[in-house]
Motif scaffolding. Sequence first.
Motif, PDB file in Angstrom:
ATOM      1  N   ILE A 199       0.943  -1.237   0.100  1.00 23.07           N
ATOM      2  CA  ILE A 199       0.034   0.032  -0.043  1.00 23.07           C
ATOM      3  C   ILE A 199       0.908   1.292   0.140  1.00 23.07           C
ATOM      4  O   ILE A 199       0.626   2.282  -0.875  1.00 23.07           O
ATOM      5  CB  ILE A 199      -0.916  -0.021   1.269  1.00 23.07           C
ATOM      6  CG1 ILE A 199      -1.902  -1.091   1.263  1.00 23.07           C
ATOM      7  CG2 ILE A 199      -1.800   1.225   1.233  1.00 23.07           C
ATOM      8  CD1 ILE A 199      -2.574  -1.559   2.358  1.00 23.07           C
TER       9      ILE A 199
ATOM     10  N   TYR B 215       3.839   1.583  -1.074  1.00 28.42           N
ATOM     11  CA  TYR B 215       4.493   1.802  -2.393  1.00 28.42           C
ATOM     12  C   TYR B 215       3.465   2.382  -3.335  1.00 28.42           C
ATOM     13  O   TYR B 215       3.818   3.377  -4.302  1.00 28.42           O
ATOM     14  CB  TYR B 215       5.002   0.252  -3.001  1.00 28.42           C
ATOM     15  CG  TYR B 215       5.556   0.211  -4.215  1.00 28.42           C
ATOM     16  CD1 TYR B 215       6.694   0.921  -4.652  1.00 28.42           C
ATOM     17  CD2 TYR B 215       4.959  -0.616  -5.220  1.00 28.42           C
ATOM     18  CE1 TYR B 215       7.278   0.804  -5.862  1.00 28.42           C
ATOM     19  CE2 TYR B 215       5.644  -0.750  -6.499  1.00 28.42           C
ATOM     20  CZ  TYR B 215       6.514  -0.023  -6.784  1.00 28.42           C
ATOM     21  OH  TYR B 215       7.406  -0.213  -7.996  1.00 28.42           O
ATOM     22  N   TYR B 216       2.244   1.924  -3.378  1.00 24.34           N
ATOM     23  CA  TYR B 216       1.246   2.394  -4.321  1.00 24.34           C
ATOM     24  C   TYR B 216       0.730   3.977  -4.034  1.00 24.34           C
ATOM     25  O   TYR B 216       0.221   4.693  -4.827  1.00 24.34           O
ATOM     26  CB  TYR B 216      -0.109   1.567  -4.221  1.00 24.34           C
ATOM     27  CG  TYR B 216       0.132   0.012  -4.584  1.00 24.34           C
ATOM     28  CD1 TYR B 216       0.984  -0.224  -5.474  1.00 24.34           C
ATOM     29  CD2 TYR B 216      -0.807  -0.960  -4.209  1.00 24.34           C
ATOM     30  CE1 TYR B 216       1.425  -1.626  -5.896  1.00 24.34           C
ATOM     31  CE2 TYR B 216      -0.617  -2.056  -4.546  1.00 24.34           C
ATOM     32  CZ  TYR B 216       0.311  -2.401  -5.177  1.00 24.34           C
ATOM     33  OH  TYR B 216       0.434  -3.648  -5.605  1.00 24.34           O
ATOM     34  N   LEU B 217       1.283   4.263  -2.740  1.00 27.17           N
ATOM     35  CA  LEU B 217       0.975   5.551  -2.191  1.00 27.17           C
ATOM     36  C   LEU B 217       1.900   6.680  -2.842  1.00 27.17           C
ATOM     37  O   LEU B 217       1.806   7.842  -2.797  1.00 27.17           O
ATOM     38  CB  LEU B 217       0.654   5.729  -0.872  1.00 27.17           C
ATOM     39  CG  LEU B 217      -0.620   5.020  -0.116  1.00 27.17           C
ATOM     40  CD1 LEU B 217      -0.526   5.286   1.252  1.00 27.17           C
ATOM     41  CD2 LEU B 217      -2.055   5.806  -0.783  1.00 27.17           C
ATOM     42  N   GLY B 218       2.787   5.958  -3.242  1.00 27.89           N
ATOM     43  CA  GLY B 218       4.085   6.856  -3.560  1.00 27.89           C
ATOM     44  C   GLY B 218       5.481   6.718  -2.717  1.00 27.89           C
ATOM     45  O   GLY B 218       6.335   7.273  -3.324  1.00 27.89           O
TER      46      GLY B 218
END
Lengths: 394, 202
Positions: free
Chosen positions: A307, A309-312
């Motif tokens: 998560i 990683y997907y948030l940036g």
Amino acid sequence: MSYKYLFRLQHQNFPLLRLFLFSLAATIGILLISIILQGYQDLYPILRYQTSVFKKSTIILYKPVSFWSNFNRKQLFFTQEEIEVLSKQPFVHAVTPFLRSAFNVTAFIDHPLLPRFYTALFLESIPKNYLNIASWDWDSTSKVVPLVFPKHFLHLYNVAFAQSQQLPLLSEGMIKRLRFRLHLSYGNRQKVMDAAVVGFTEKFQSVLVPPSFLQWANRYFRGKNPPPTRLLVQLKNPLDSQTALWFKEKGYETLNPWEEVSKVVFILRWIVIAAVGIGGIIFLLSLALIVATLQWVFVQNQVSLRILYYLGYTPKQLAFYYQCLGSLLLILGFVIALFATSWLRNRYLSLLENYFSVVPSEFEVLYAVVIVAVVVLLVYWWWVFHRLSRIVKC
Amino acid sequence: MNIFLENFQPLSLNNGFALSSFTFQFPKRYLIVAPSGRGKTTLLHCIYQIRKDYKGKIAFSKTIPSLTILWRNHLSIVFQDLRLFPHLTLWENLQIKRVFHPHLVKESQLLEWLDFLSLADLRFQRVEHLSLGQQQRVALLRSFLQPMDWLLLDEPFSHVDEATAQKMAILIEAILKERQAGCMITALQSSSPLSCDFCYVL
């Protein structure tokens, strides 16, 4: 970018105590390795140079005598070739053959006040630098042949022989004042010369004369020197177990307790290797446990990490917490191990100082430990990053 | 930033859809309607670049150097399963995203939004203690905390009552206007509290 909230998240459920215990185990491994290596480093020179048994770097080499040697006496001789091969060995510093007499020698005392004394003798010779005798020179104009006598012979004479035969006891000083006569003969030739004992030796169990005298006498009676049967070998390092193996292979024997010593050192060295090996295994196992624990943490937090990683967040940012914490624990371990090593070293050095003049070598293990630490940390940083990238990207 | 789909077909679906050529025009709003299991979520995840199990091509009209930049600056998403951190508080869940652009949304603005969505009192509660509807609002607010070209909303009103949905729609409307962003919303029915330019049924 602030890492505050990321760290707070990553800190949750982090098995800090477990990792701390594993890094403590790693510390013990490092400590074991470093104290043993440093100890070996410190003790070796003391063994090498400061104990009476070990410091004998000069040994006497000969070929073993058997019943069959009677049929071929040449077996006992060292040929020029053999001496050259020996002196070319990497562990040999220098080789000096013993000169021996190739004629008959008898010594007697011809003095009106003293009991008559008469003995057959043999003579050997070694260069001056092996003996601590001042007047060790002879030339054809000299009136007296200087002799060096083994201390051991005099001791035996005084404690056993003289007692049983009711003969006078002799001190070293008395003997030095006596004038002997030497009767040298071979075939038709003979010669009588004056001789005096100028010193005693503990190292060599032989009656020694200056090389110049023996060379002259051998030439006079036989025309040349006989081939040597004993060699004086100066070793570079008497503790090198390879040396003993080489001699054994060649069928040479030595007179000193030196072989036993090299066996002791051989065993000692293997004990050191074994202990360092055990330390290394402890260290590697605890590293493996640390790695396994982190692997478990990553898998446990796989969902959260993805998560993030997907948030940036980048894998580098995600790895940072684990890299820092792991490094901190490892560095702590290394530092504790170094301090403990240094403390223990001071303890044993101060103990050793009671017996030896200790010139402590540098604290060289420090550099080795620092290099290992840097390598381990670099590998660790790379591994965490690599692992995390794999986990968040798959 | 337009988004192009070419011969797009998700691989994991049995009765999935296929798009031979489609462009999401910037900054329009798209409502994507389909029954469960048709691939709405898959489509959003493919566009968001976290799934690669599709045939065809997805392209952006801008060049984007990395996925991290895409997620930080260009696409913002509200996941259907929300993907909050249950052990962190509501406030921490927002801050963990806000760190990339701390000055984009002022704290007072954020507090206003929380207040508007009736979450202000809950901000120091752990997210695991919130209701699903409350969590859905937190996830929506989290998606507002970054610059964006597109806002991807995966059934954003599924766990809230109509009144709350209206409030959320007002906020979304405001954000889309302020950031001049496009929007994709998936839903089970073709009625949505948010007005859309296009409605597609998969």
